[in-house]
Scaffold this motif. Structure first.
Motif, PDB file in Angstrom:
ATOM      1  N   ASP A 107      32.732 -38.037  12.652  1.00 43.75           N
ATOM      2  CA  ASP A 107      33.092 -39.449  12.715  1.00 43.75           C
ATOM      3  C   ASP A 107      34.604 -39.581  12.818  1.00 43.75           C
ATOM      4  O   ASP A 107      35.357 -38.865  12.131  1.00 43.75           O
ATOM      5  CB  ASP A 107      32.598 -40.181  11.462  1.00 43.75           C
ATOM      6  N   THR A 121      34.685 -46.529  16.001  1.00 44.07           N
ATOM      7  CA  THR A 121      33.431 -45.816  16.247  1.00 44.07           C
ATOM      8  C   THR A 121      33.641 -44.706  17.272  1.00 44.07           C
ATOM      9  O   THR A 121      34.707 -44.593  17.879  1.00 44.07           O
ATOM     10  CB  THR A 121      32.366 -46.794  16.765  1.00 44.07           C
ATOM     11  N   LYS A 122      32.590 -43.934  17.466  1.00 43.53           N
ATOM     12  CA  LYS A 122      32.668 -42.879  18.473  1.00 43.53           C
ATOM     13  C   LYS A 122      32.789 -43.472  19.869  1.00 43.53           C
ATOM     14  O   LYS A 122      33.471 -42.898  20.738  1.00 43.53           O
ATOM     15  CB  LYS A 122      31.428 -41.987  18.386  1.00 43.53           C
ATOM     16  N   GLU A 123      32.146 -44.617  20.102  1.00 35.97           N
ATOM     17  CA  GLU A 123      32.272 -45.271  21.409  1.00 35.97           C
ATOM     18  C   GLU A 123      33.712 -45.707  21.657  1.00 35.97           C
ATOM     19  O   GLU A 123      34.218 -45.588  22.785  1.00 35.97           O
ATOM     20  CB  GLU A 123      31.333 -46.473  21.485  1.00 35.97           C
ATOM     21  N   ASP A 124      34.380 -46.208  20.606  1.00 33.74           N
ATOM     22  CA  ASP A 124      35.792 -46.589  20.748  1.00 33.74           C
ATOM     23  C   ASP A 124      36.650 -45.363  21.061  1.00 33.74           C
ATOM     24  O   ASP A 124      37.587 -45.422  21.862  1.00 33.74           O
ATOM     25  CB  ASP A 124      36.286 -47.257  19.468  1.00 33.74           C
TER      26      ASP A 124
END
Length: 702
Positions: free
Chosen positions: A135, A140-143
């Motif tokens: 993480d 987030t991971k998308e960000d």
């Protein structure tokens, strides 16, 4: 810096879940480096491993984090030592995080080149994407993916992801796999990235683009259309002649070999014929017509460089077998909005109406010939990829080869397969389906490397290390391209046995070239001329043109100063059996001695479709002559043999030119003369009525 130099970072997942795939990953990386050494020796390559116990990268030392990512080799010009490095990768012990590896690889490229070398920087990721990612500290991971993609776009860095998914183990977490797939898909939508999924070792060998070929237009015209090659056959690299005769102490020796040819007169072998006294000649019947270079240039048709639209036709009118040569891609000129709109509108209209365009193309000024081709619309399914056209060259009449064979559908029932045979054939085809449901399609052209070329590159790399290296056996993954899958066959023995039981399957023994194989060569072809020359007995060999070979030091070679070029003369010996076979093979009329053999030879000829019609007409005439010239029935036997051969030939070639007339006779009641019409007739009324027979109902096969 070389003009087309590429900078490549290889990101290799060596975590525990990748251990079974690493041997093939090592091979494909070694293959990539071997090709770079041959074609792109100035390219620079760096290697990063992730999933290792050790951590070794600049970002860890500078800002922390990015653990279990190790820079195995910094960005340097590719060399032979690098091939040895990738062939012996260490096995990691912890799960790999491909996002951390991408950031480390991108950091290496930015520090090395900064804003320069745009469009020539590439990151290649090889992983199975089955491990959970860490993480991020923020967001987030998308960000995190969006931030990385934005930076890659600014730096013009391309990302190529190869996800290896074979037989998944029972401990594979589907939720983790789906999450990682979504992150990789996000890269393809937000930056210059491509993700491919492979399941087999063979597909892995072809998934990595091992050779970078810069796209070069073959045509740019007034219509604001650019043309590129879509497919082009990859050939062996050019092997140059090398001389070792120069002194070892001469540091300036080029070791090149220069070949000069001298032409000698046949009448006076000691006389050298200079270039101004030589001229080309072309055969015209028994004569040779001399044509000078200036005359030949004047005869050549030299159209203006252009692409002209001739018209449109239904797509069904252009058969697949008409496509010739390589495939080209027509696209609108980049940056021209009006051109993109025009090409897109035209492609979509043609797609909707199921039409193709016929165009005339002259790619360059002074091109010797004109190309006629077909444009097939290629409507893109992606928003960021414009519509285009695929171009295929079409043949002229002289390029088409006609091979007439009867259709199985119209043959008599005895020649049709039974239901049992058809079912056995259907099961055999299903067994060898290359695209089974829910599985990867095998032997996809995009992911199938040429096994001959790959073996050559591997052998070349071995010879660099040792001049005594033996030719290696073909790799198991490459063997699957050219050989049937033994595991698949062993699992389906019952299907194969059933097929063998329904059909007589036996090995076809190798035979020498027969008269028939020579006969089927197109008239006037090089193969036919070669066959004719092979059939003539050789009498003697005389020295004609001489080739002088010089070494890199400018001195003639001591081992091969003069290399004679053979001139072959043919004597008056009796023709061999191949002469006789060839002369009888090219039968052009039905003779009186062996009419049946002549008929069979003529209908077997495939160099011209008219031979079948000519053979049938000739056999009809021969049968009538035999009957008319018969005395006391002495020719009836020969006429019957000819009629049987004619009947069989008509059945096989599906010739029914008298059928309509026979049907007309039946409808009018025209038949044999019966006793009711003539007292001295031996034909009963019933026999006369059934002489021409009645139509049998056609049986439709399911």
């Amino acid at each position: 810096m070389a003009r087309n130099k590429e900078s490549l970072i290889l990101l290799l997942d060596v975590g525990p879940k990748m251990h079974s795939v690493l041997p093939q990953a090592e091979k494909v990386c070694a293959m990539l480096l071997e090709k770079k050494l041959m074609y792109n020796k100035y390219d620079e390559v760096g290697i990063v491993l992730f999933g290792t116990q050790e951590t070794n990268n600049d970002l860890t030392r500078e800002v922390g984090g990015y653990e279990n990512v190790m820079v195995l080799r910094s960005i340097k010009v590719v060399d032979g030592d690098l091939v040895d490095v990738v062939e012996q990768l260490q096995r990691g012990t912890v799960p790999g995080d491909f996002l951390d590896a991408i950031v480390v690889g991108m950091d290496m490229l930015i520090k090395k080149y900064g804003p320069t070398n745009k469009g020539k920087k590439r990151i290649c990721l090889i992983t199975n994407a089955l491990s959970r990612l860490r993480d991020p500290f923020e967001g987030t991971k998308e960000d995190q993916v969006s931030t990385i993609a934005m930076q890659m776009t600014e730096q013009a860095i391309k990302l190529e992801c190869i996800v290896v998914r074979g037989n998944l183990s029972s401990d594979a977490d589907k939720n983790i796999m789906d999450e990682n797939d979504q992150l990789l898909e996000l890269f393809t939508k937000t930056t210059l990235a491509k993700t491919v999924y492979v399941e087999s070792s063979t597909s892995l060998l072809g998934a990595l683009r091992t050779r970078s070929i810069a796209p070069v237009t073959i045509f740019r015209g007034d219509l604001e259309v650019w043309v590129y090659k879509k497919t082009s056959e990859e050939r062996f690299p050019t092997l140059k002649k090398y001389s070792d005769k120069a002194p070892a102490t001469d540091r300036f020796a080029t070791h090149e070999i220069k070949v000069d040819y001298e032409y000698q007169s046949i009448q006076d072998p000691g006389k050298i014929v200079p270039p101004e006294q030589r001229i080309k000649g072309y055969r015209y019947g028994p004569e040779v017509v001399p044509i000078s270079t200036d005359e030949w240039e004047a005869v050549k048709f030299k159209p203006e460089k252009s692409v002209k639209l001739l018209g449109f036709t239904d797509a069904k009118n252009i058969l697949r077998q008409y496509f010739m040569k390589d495939v080209n891609l027509f696209i609108a000129e980049p940056g021209k909005k009006e051109a993109v709109i025009a090409v897109s509108a035209l492609a979509r209209a043609m797609k909707e109406m199921n039409k193709v365009a016929i165009v005339r193309c002259v790619w360059r000024q002074g091109q010797a010939g004109v190309v006629i081709g077909v444009l097939t619309p290629n409507v893109s399914a992606k928003d960021n990829v414009p519509d285009s056209f695929y171009f295929n060259v079409l043949p002229f009449a002289e390029d088409v080869r006609e091979f007439q064979f009867p259709s199985f559908r119209n043959l008599p029932e005895a020649f049709q397969p039974t239901e049992e045979q058809q079912e056995a054939a259907d099961n055999f085809v299903k067994m060898l389906d290359l695209a089974p449901p829910a599985k990867e399609e095998n032997l996809r052209p995009d992911f199938t490397p040429n096994p001959v070329l790959e073996r050559f590159y591997h052998f070349l790399e071995l010879r660099i290390k040792s001049l005594d290296a033996a030719v290696p056996p073909l790799d198991e993954a490459l063997m699957r391209i050219i050989e049937p899958d033994p595991e698949l066959f062993s699992q389906n023995n019952s299907v194969i046995d059933e097929f063998r039981k329904c059909f007589e399957v036996k090995e076809n023994p190798k035979r020498k070239k027969s008269a028939r194989s020579i006969r089927e060569k197109p008239s006037g072809s090089d193969d036919e001329r070669g066959a004719l020359e092979d059939c003539r007995p050789m009498k003697s060999i005389e020295n004609a043109p001489m080739a002088k070979i010089e070494n890199g030091d400018g001195k003639p070679s001591t081992c091969t100063e003069n290399v004679p070029v053979a001139k072959i003369e043919y004597g008056e010996e009796k023709p061999s059996s191949s002469d006789v076979n060839y002369s009888t093979a090219l039968i052009d009329k039905i003779g009186k001695v062996t009419p049946v053999q002549d008929f069979k030879a003529m209908i077997a000829r495939r160099d011209n479709p008219d031979w079948v019609t000519k053979a049938i007409k000739g056999m009809k005439s021969n049968i009538l002559e035999l009957l008319e010239d018969s005395y006391a029935g002495d020719n009836y036997g020969n006429a019957l043999d000819c009629l049987a051969a004619l009947r069989k030939g008509c059945v096989l070639e599906q010739i029914h030119d008298m059928k309509d007339f026979c049907d007309l006779l039946v409808s009018k009641g025209m038949t044999l003369i019966a006793k009711s019409e003539a007292v001295d007739s031996d034909v009963a009324d019933e026999a006369a009525g059934s002489f021409l027979g009645t139509k049998d109902p056609k049986v439709e096969l399911g």
